[in-house]
Design a protein around this motif. Structure first.
Motif, PDB file in Angstrom:
ATOM      1  N   GLU A 176      28.363  48.962  12.603  1.00 15.95           N
ATOM      2  CA  GLU A 176      27.712  48.891  13.910  1.00 15.95           C
ATOM      3  C   GLU A 176      27.539  50.290  14.502  1.00 15.95           C
ATOM      4  N   ARG A 177      28.584  51.107  14.414  1.00 20.72           N
ATOM      5  CA  ARG A 177      28.501  52.478  14.924  1.00 20.72           C
ATOM      6  C   ARG A 177      27.451  53.273  14.145  1.00 20.72           C
ATOM      7  N   ARG A 204      24.798  52.014  12.610  1.00 23.80           N
ATOM      8  CA  ARG A 204      23.474  51.501  12.991  1.00 23.80           C
ATOM      9  C   ARG A 204      23.023  52.120  14.307  1.00 23.80           C
ATOM     10  N   LYS A 205      23.940  52.193  15.279  1.00 21.96           N
ATOM     11  CA  LYS A 205      23.609  52.786  16.579  1.00 21.96           C
ATOM     12  C   LYS A 205      23.281  54.266  16.428  1.00 21.96           C
ATOM     13  N   ARG A 206      24.039  54.959  15.601  1.00 23.96           N
ATOM     14  CA  ARG A 206      23.810  56.385  15.383  1.00 23.96           C
ATOM     15  C   ARG A 206      22.441  56.621  14.750  1.00 23.96           C
ATOM     16  N   ALA A 248      19.822  54.578  14.920  1.00 22.82           N
ATOM     17  CA  ALA A 248      18.794  54.214  15.894  1.00 22.82           C
ATOM     18  C   ALA A 248      18.588  55.349  16.896  1.00 22.82           C
ATOM     19  N   ALA A 249      19.677  55.947  17.365  1.00 24.31           N
ATOM     20  CA  ALA A 249      19.582  57.059  18.312  1.00 24.31           C
ATOM     21  C   ALA A 249      18.897  58.254  17.659  1.00 24.31           C
ATOM     22  N   GLU A 263      15.185  57.483  17.423  1.00 25.81           N
ATOM     23  CA  GLU A 263      14.579  57.585  18.753  1.00 25.81           C
ATOM     24  C   GLU A 263      14.371  59.052  19.138  1.00 25.81           C
TER      25      GLU A 263
END
Length: 107
Positions: A66-67, A69-71, A73-74, A77
């Motif tokens: 999860e961490r 995936r967020k990294r 995505a950021a 972006e």
């Protein structure tokens, strides 16, 4: 690690190592046999003794999907914002053939 086709950007290097350990430790005789087959033990040289290597010290951490995936995505972006900013600096409008200086206006 540098990104492919974008070496100025750095990312994470994820290494997965799986080790199957035996149920019980090898005996002293078995260890001697293994060492002789593998060529004996060699001394491990100190890292960068002369100061001429680029060495990164790191710590192992548990992988969290999860961490990660967020990294990712950021990071994606951020890349999109940078591309849009660069396009704005060049006066472009997404490559749609608009001339320089032509802008859309709200009414």
């Amino acid at each position: 690690m540098p990104h492919y086709r974008s070496p100025q950007e750095r990312g994470d290097l994820l290494v997965r190592i799986e080790v199957d350990f035996p149920e019980q430790s090898p005996s002293t005789e078995q260890m001697a046999t293994i060492e002789s087959i593998l060529g004996g033990r060699r001394a491990v040289p100190p890292i960068d003794e002369d100061g001429d290597m680029e060495v990164d010290e790191c710590e192992l951490a548990d992988f969290c999907a999860e961490r990660d995936r967020k990294r990712r995505a950021a990071r994606e972006e951020r890349k999109e914002r940078q591309a849009a900013d660069e396009e704005d600096r060049r006066g472009g409008h997404g490559g749609h053939g608009h001339g320089g200086g032509v802008q859309c206006a709200q009414q």
